[in-house]
Design a protein around this motif. Structure first.
Motif, short mmCIF file in Angstrom:
data_model
loop_
_atom_site.label_atom_id
_atom_site.label_comp_id
_atom_site.label_asym_id
_atom_site.label_seq_id
_atom_site.Cartn_x
_atom_site.Cartn_y
_atom_site.Cartn_z
N LYS A 153 8.51 -8.50 8.14
CA LYS A 153 7.70 -7.56 8.14
C LYS A 153 8.04 -6.73 6.78
O LYS A 153 7.55 -6.78 5.87
N ASP A 154 9.13 -6.02 6.81
CA ASP A 154 9.43 -5.25 5.13
C ASP A 154 10.14 -6.04 4.45
O ASP A 154 10.15 -6.29 2.66
N SER A 155 10.15 -8.26 4.79
CA SER A 155 10.32 -8.77 3.10
C SER A 155 9.05 -9.38 2.59
O SER A 155 8.81 -9.23 1.83
N PHE A 156 7.81 -8.94 3.62
CA PHE A 156 6.56 -9.19 2.48
C PHE A 156 6.25 -8.23 2.11
O PHE A 156 6.14 -8.40 0.78
N THR A 157 6.33 -7.13 2.39
CA THR A 157 6.25 -5.79 1.54
C THR A 157 7.06 -5.81 0.21
O THR A 157 6.72 -5.28 -1.09
N ALA A 158 8.46 -6.22 0.37
CA ALA A 158 9.60 -6.54 -1.06
C ALA A 158 8.65 -7.48 -1.67
O ALA A 158 9.24 -7.15 -3.24
N ALA A 159 8.56 -8.07 -1.38
CA ALA A 159 8.12 -9.31 -2.10
C ALA A 159 6.14 -9.02 -2.97
O ALA A 159 6.53 -9.33 -3.97
N ALA A 160 5.71 -8.63 -1.87
CA ALA A 160 4.40 -7.96 -2.56
C ALA A 160 4.42 -6.56 -3.80
O ALA A 160 4.03 -7.44 -4.72
N ALA A 163 6.08 -8.82 -6.75
CA ALA A 163 5.55 -9.51 -7.10
C ALA A 163 3.99 -8.66 -8.03
O ALA A 163 3.10 -9.12 -9.02
N GLY A 164 4.22 -6.66 -7.75
CA GLY A 164 3.26 -6.47 -8.21
C GLY A 164 1.44 -6.66 -7.27
O GLY A 164 0.78 -5.93 -8.74
N LEU A 165 2.17 -7.15 -6.57
CA LEU A 165 0.02 -7.05 -5.47
C LEU A 165 -0.10 -5.38 -5.01
O LEU A 165 -1.17 -4.83 -5.14
N ILE A 166 1.34 -4.59 -5.20
CA ILE A 166 0.77 -3.66 -4.10
C ILE A 166 1.88 -2.57 -5.27
O ILE A 166 2.74 -3.35 -5.44
N SER A 167 1.50 -0.89 -4.54
CA SER A 167 1.81 -0.10 -5.47
C SER A 167 3.80 0.00 -4.89
O SER A 167 3.97 -0.77 -3.73
N GLU A 168 4.99 0.99 -5.47
CA GLU A 168 5.63 1.15 -4.71
C GLU A 168 6.07 1.65 -3.35
O GLU A 168 6.50 2.12 -2.39
N TYR A 169 4.79 2.27 -3.73
CA TYR A 169 4.85 2.88 -1.78
C TYR A 169 3.61 2.65 -0.84
O TYR A 169 3.40 3.23 0.27
N GLN A 170 3.07 1.59 -1.11
CA GLN A 170 2.02 0.99 -0.15
C GLN A 170 3.26 0.14 0.33
O GLN A 170 4.29 -0.80 -0.02
N GLN A 171 2.60 -0.53 1.82
CA GLN A 171 2.31 -2.00 2.49
C GLN A 171 2.11 -3.19 2.83
O GLN A 171 0.99 -2.47 2.41
#
Length: 315
Positions: A153-160, A163-171
């Motif tokens: 869960k959180d690991s994928f958000t951290a990786a994304a 990588a710049g796939l999402i903003s720092e506020y997104q999941q």
């Protein structure tokens, strides 16, 4: 654990000379045919001698069990990810116990596949990854480590985010849709290929090399399937960001490529000789820990992996 015909085949094929035969028979007697492979994944790690009595362990190199258990940790991660994506549940309890601290799995749910072909691809890969877990656990016997704590869960958000796939506020939910599933799978697959490739030059016994090559081939097929699926969906920019993030984590040098190179499809990440890249075990841990520094936990393994090979590399 293994039938007698299988054991006789291993003994005859593994014995390139009398010394090899004696070592194999000694390992079989001491561990009940628990460990049948010897590799060294390129890390300068000190390991206690395993039940195999392998001389390499006494010399300071990782023992047979240490290397196979390192691989088992990674296979746990992939098997859990794909099992949840396809079936909505993880590994059964009888495939998760063993030595070390057993952990649970955070996150994970069934992906609502709409593309029939992609669903079949995911199901086949899930079956292979679970089979890898069974194979390694069978080879290790009582020496097999348990599944460590895994974060899907959180690991994928951290990786994304990294990588710049999402903003720092997104999941980022890897199971939310087919696109996210493919990007998440891409994060794993190339790492698995490079891990087994990194071991290949260090394996001298033909039987062990044959087994490692077989798993490497399976992982390469998986990676090519995911890369092709991403390319077909015009996700080259997103894949490039993930590739760059992995390359930023695993130390100096370039051991990664996206799915587009020179405005052309790049399904096989390779050097100018058409040879795929490799990573040592400590650099593989840099990626799965999501940390470029020398650490022993983080990312997809919040409390680290089980076994003797647990530390990532440094800058």
């Amino acid at each position: 654990m293994f039938g007698k015909p299988f054991v006789r085949t291993l003994i005859s094929r593994s014995a390139e000379n009398r010394t090899d035969r004696r070592r194999f028979l000694k390992a079989a007697g001491a561990a009940g045919l628990g460990v049948v492979g010897a590799t060294y994944l390129g890390v300068q790690a000190t390991s206690s001698a395993s039940a195999t009595g392998d001389a390499a362990a006494a010399a300071g190199a990782p023992s047979d069990a240490a290397v196979l258990n390192f691989a088992l940790n990674l296979e746990y991660l992939e098997a859990e990810f794909y099992s949840f994506a396809v079936y909505g549940k993880g590994l059964p309890d009888d495939l998760t116990g063993g030595a070390g601290t057993q952990g649970g799995v955070r996150g994970g749910k069934k992906v609502m596949f709409h593309d029939k072909a992609l669903h079949q691809f995911a199901k086949e890969i899930a079956g292979d990854e679970v089979a890898h877990v069974k194979f390694l656990r069978g080879a290790l016997g009582e020496a097999a480590v348990s599944r460590p704590e895994i974060d899907l869960k959180d690991s994928f958000t951290a990786a994304a985010r990294a990588a710049g796939l999402i903003s720092e506020y997104q999941q980022f939910d890897p199971f939310a849709n087919e696109k996210n599933f493919l990007l998440a799978a891409f994060l794993f697959e190339d790492v698995g290929v490079t891990a087994y490739k990194g071991a290949a030059p260090l394996i001298t016994n033909k039987t062990f090399l044959d087994a490692a090559a077989g798993i490497l081939a399976a992982e390469a097929y998986h990676a090519a399937t995911i890369r092709t699926s991403l390319f077909d969906r015009d996700l080259g920019d997103a894949a490039a960001k993930i590739s760059n993030a992995r390359d930023a984590l695993d130390g100096p040098g370039d051991a990664d490529q996206g799915i587009v190179l020179g405005n052309q499809a790049n399904i096989v990440p390779a050097d100018n000789n058409g040879i795929c890249f490799g990573r040592s075990a400590d650099r593989v841990l840099n990626v799965v820990y999501l940390n470029p520094g020398p650490v022993k936990e983080g990312g997809f393994f919040p409390k680290g992996v089980n076994g003797d090979i647990v530390a990532s590399g440094g800058a």
